[in-house]
Enzyme design. Structure first.
Site, PDB file in Angstrom:
ATOM      1  N   SER A   1       0.109  12.903 -15.298  1.00  0.00           N
ATOM      2  CA  SER A   1      -1.060  12.819 -16.180  1.00  0.00           C
ATOM      3  C   SER A   1      -1.128  14.028 -17.092  1.00  0.00           C
ATOM      4  O   SER A   1      -0.676  15.128 -16.727  1.00  0.00           O
ATOM      5  CB  SER A   1      -2.348  12.748 -15.348  1.00  0.00           C
ATOM      6  OG  SER A   1      -3.497  12.869 -16.169  1.00  0.00           O
TER       7      SER A   1
ATOM      8  N   TYR B   1      -8.091  15.045  -8.843  1.00  0.00           N
ATOM      9  CA  TYR B   1      -7.160  14.151  -9.541  1.00  0.00           C
ATOM     10  C   TYR B   1      -6.093  14.982 -10.247  1.00  0.00           C
ATOM     11  O   TYR B   1      -4.891  14.693 -10.134  1.00  0.00           O
ATOM     12  CB  TYR B   1      -7.915  13.287 -10.542  1.00  0.00           C
ATOM     13  CG  TYR B   1      -7.017  12.391 -11.370  1.00  0.00           C
ATOM     14  CD1 TYR B   1      -6.547  11.191 -10.844  1.00  0.00           C
ATOM     15  CD2 TYR B   1      -6.624  12.750 -12.659  1.00  0.00           C
ATOM     16  CE1 TYR B   1      -5.710  10.373 -11.583  1.00  0.00           C
ATOM     17  CE2 TYR B   1      -5.788  11.938 -13.404  1.00  0.00           C
ATOM     18  CZ  TYR B   1      -5.336  10.748 -12.867  1.00  0.00           C
ATOM     19  OH  TYR B   1      -4.499   9.942 -13.601  1.00  0.00           O
TER      20      TYR B   1
ATOM     21  N   ASP C   1       0.883  -1.163   0.000  1.00  0.00           N
ATOM     22  CA  ASP C   1       0.000   0.000   0.000  1.00  0.00           C
ATOM     23  C   ASP C   1       0.920   1.212   0.000  1.00  0.00           C
ATOM     24  O   ASP C   1       1.590   1.502   1.009  1.00  0.00           O
ATOM     25  CB  ASP C   1      -0.887  -0.018   1.244  1.00  0.00           C
ATOM     26  CG  ASP C   1      -1.746   1.236   1.388  1.00  0.00           C
ATOM     27  OD1 ASP C   1      -1.592   2.184   0.575  1.00  0.00           O
ATOM     28  OD2 ASP C   1      -2.559   1.290   2.331  1.00  0.00           O
TER      29      ASP C   1
ATOM     30  N   LYS D   1      -1.899  15.089  -9.526  1.00  0.00           N
ATOM     31  CA  LYS D   1      -0.869  14.835 -10.531  1.00  0.00           C
ATOM     32  C   LYS D   1       0.008  16.071 -10.753  1.00  0.00           C
ATOM     33  O   LYS D   1       1.200  15.951 -11.054  1.00  0.00           O
ATOM     34  CB  LYS D   1      -1.512  14.384 -11.839  1.00  0.00           C
ATOM     35  CG  LYS D   1      -2.231  13.036 -11.724  1.00  0.00           C
ATOM     36  CD  LYS D   1      -1.291  11.915 -11.320  1.00  0.00           C
ATOM     37  CE  LYS D   1      -1.944  10.552 -11.359  1.00  0.00           C
ATOM     38  NZ  LYS D   1      -1.017   9.449 -11.053  1.00  0.00           N
TER      39      LYS D   1
END
Length: 253
Positions: free
Chosen positions: A143, A156, A62, A160
């Site tokens: 991304s 998100y 993890d 990134k």
């Protein structure tokens, strides 16, 4: 054999980009630690590598847990004796939603995996690289959302973007130790993670929507990203640090 005798740790190696990269790195001579929160899928990746004559160990990790990251790296050192490459690839997606609908729990989860996971990987890999005294390579998956965020992909994209800034900061900080740091900005990739972005939307409609914004007219395949990582990890990129490589079909233009 562009990575002959190198040792690489790849997170999120149980599927998608991570699996393809692990297999490609092994094909080019690397000994690979396939780390994933799902041990079974990491073991499947290792089985694929071993069937081709490569060396691989699977570790349940993890990435948001410091002890797991330390165990991942210690297991690698015990198995292979050194560390040359860390690829922080593990990440989680986000179904598009307005900022007022984003819960604190979702915010924390995205930041824990996408940002803290990269931070912890770097935090514990860098002392190993420094101790070895032979440099090292850190790659992270960011991304295309960093430069061209889609509506509703707010947190998100922010997660990134943090990776990109951290990559550049660490490149400057670690250059004196010959530790190279880079990131890859993929456009939408045709992997199981894609479904975590579209939610209950019609799949074909969602694919068409994504493709319509990509000048080259297709989504990325895992190998597109894997080959970018292979270059960045190899000695061919020995003068490349602080680079953010767009693999986005021109979407960021």
């Amino acid at each position: 054999m562009r990575l002959k005798d190198k040792v690489a740790v790849i997170t999120g190696a149980g599927s998608g980009i991570g699996r393809k990269t692990a297999i490609l790195f092994a094909e080019h001579g690397a000994k690979v630690t396939a780390a994933d929160v799902n041990l079974e899928t990491a073991e499947e990746t290792c089985s694929m590598i071993k069937e081709q004559g490569g060396q691989c160990i699977a570790v349940k990790t993890d990435v948001s847990n410091a002890r797991d990251i330390q165990e991942m790296l210690n297991t690698t050192l015990n198995a292979f004796g050194k560390l040359d490459i860390l690829y922080n690839n593990a990440g989680i997606p986000m179904i598009a939603q307005s900022i007022e609908d984003v819960t604190e729990e979702l915010f924390d989860r995205i930041m824990d995996v996408n940002v803290k996971g990269v931070f912890l990987g770097c935090k514990y890999a860098v002392p190993i690289f420094k101790m070895q005294g032979t440099g090292g390579v850190i790659i992270s998956t960011a991304s295309s959302a960093v430069s061209r965020p889609r509506p509703g992909q707010n947190i998100y994209a922010a997660s990134k973007g943090t990776i990109v800034t951290l990559t550049r900061a660490l490149a400057a900080e670690l250059a004196e130790h010959q530790i190279r740091v880079a990131a890859i900005n993929p456009v939408a990739v045709d992997t199981p993670m894609f479904y975590g972005f579209i939610g209950d939307r019609d799949e074909q409609e969602a694919r068409a929507s994504f493709k319509s914004t990509i000048p080259l007219g297709r989504m990325a395949q895992p190998e597109d990203i894997a080959y970018a990582a292979l270059y960045l990890a190899s000695d061919e990129a020995s003068l490349v640090t602080g680079a953010i490589m767009d693999v986005d079909g021109g979407r960021g233009v």
